[in-house]
Design an enzyme around this catalytic site. Sequence first.
Site, mmCIF file in Angstrom:
data_model
loop_
_atom_site.group_PDB
_atom_site.id
_atom_site.type_symbol
_atom_site.label_atom_id
_atom_site.label_comp_id
_atom_site.label_asym_id
_atom_site.label_seq_id
_atom_site.Cartn_x
_atom_site.Cartn_y
_atom_site.Cartn_z
ATOM 1 N N HIS A 55 0.849 -1.191 0.000
ATOM 2 C CA HIS A 55 0.000 0.000 0.000
ATOM 3 C C HIS A 55 0.881 1.237 0.000
ATOM 4 C CE1 HIS A 55 0.755 -0.685 4.281
ATOM 5 N NE2 HIS A 55 0.299 0.531 4.570
ATOM 6 N N HIS A 57 1.359 3.955 1.992
ATOM 7 C CA HIS A 57 1.878 4.702 3.137
ATOM 8 C C HIS A 57 3.402 4.855 3.062
ATOM 9 C CE1 HIS A 57 -1.872 4.040 5.886
ATOM 10 N NE2 HIS A 57 -2.040 5.002 5.009
ATOM 11 N N ASP A 59 5.763 4.765 5.152
ATOM 12 C CA ASP A 59 6.604 3.809 5.882
ATOM 13 C C ASP A 59 6.599 2.435 5.218
ATOM 14 O OD1 ASP A 59 3.919 3.424 6.717
ATOM 15 O OD2 ASP A 59 4.567 2.482 8.579
ATOM 16 N N HIS A 60 6.012 2.346 4.028
ATOM 17 C CA HIS A 60 6.081 1.121 3.222
ATOM 18 C C HIS A 60 6.678 1.378 1.845
ATOM 19 C CE1 HIS A 60 3.499 -1.449 5.882
ATOM 20 N NE2 HIS A 60 3.299 -0.245 6.384
ATOM 21 N N HIS A 113 -7.486 -0.821 5.499
ATOM 22 C CA HIS A 113 -6.468 0.067 6.063
ATOM 23 C C HIS A 113 -6.243 1.234 5.105
ATOM 24 C CE1 HIS A 113 -2.994 1.206 8.441
ATOM 25 N NE2 HIS A 113 -2.212 1.151 7.374
ATOM 26 N N ASP A 132 -0.193 -4.049 6.315
ATOM 27 C CA ASP A 132 -0.825 -3.577 7.546
ATOM 28 C C ASP A 132 -2.269 -4.049 7.674
ATOM 29 O OD1 ASP A 132 1.514 -2.300 8.156
ATOM 30 O OD2 ASP A 132 0.742 -0.265 7.937
ATOM 31 N N HIS A 170 4.878 -4.640 10.999
ATOM 32 C CA HIS A 170 5.149 -3.895 12.232
ATOM 33 C C HIS A 170 5.273 -4.841 13.426
ATOM 34 C CE1 HIS A 170 4.517 0.219 10.740
ATOM 35 N NE2 HIS A 170 3.588 -0.315 9.962
#
Length: 242
Positions: A55, A57, A59-60, A113, A132, A170
Amino acid sequence: MVEIVRIPALSDNYIWLMHDPVSGETAVIDPAVAEPVLAEADVRGWRIGQIWNTHWHPDHTGGNAAIKAATGCTITGPAAEADRIPTLDRLVREGDTVRLGTVEAAVLEMPAHTAGHIAYHLAKEQLIFVGDILFAMGCGRLFEGNAEQMHANMQRLAQLAPDTQVYCAHEYTLGNARFAVAVDPDNQALRTRASAVEAARQRGEETVPTTIALERATNPFMRASSAQALAELRRAKDNFRG
């Protein structure tokens, strides 16, 4: 069998490096940052040829551009989020497949998400990269989707082979375990697992990957009887301070 290496990043992210020893090909799943990924691949003598994003985001996807600049790799990700991941080379949807040498993964669309979140399921190898969506004893926050979608995701994942290894992005397990025990205190399997997680984290050990069997037995979100029940759990978890 593929080789999978866990690379911790940021405060609690895990980046996954997957290597097919037959073909010698290597992929990165959800690179939050580039530097530790490139360093780990260099130490192992692995050449990164692909990135798989679940996805949009940051942090990905934050490491996408730098890894691509360093390696010339191809980046695959959800077609529904192409406008939010400008580094993508290949857009994939439900029913598509991606390959890493001799290894094949099916793309599963799992919105909730984010609106276009996907997972990569390697059925033969009995493993799945879920980003996530599913966590050890938890699930992702409902930022762009709803409880009906997340409940459908949980039910779909629960149907996978029990031994399937679940690679989430995570280290949320300790907090998830404490919440799970609070809402399901009579689940002895959960209490046993929560105690083991407490001890593991005190020793500084990682707690993922998990398995579908473990989540079916101890994850309150996967065990939720309805979308409404999951919505209530998600609201409670968002406000939990245990």
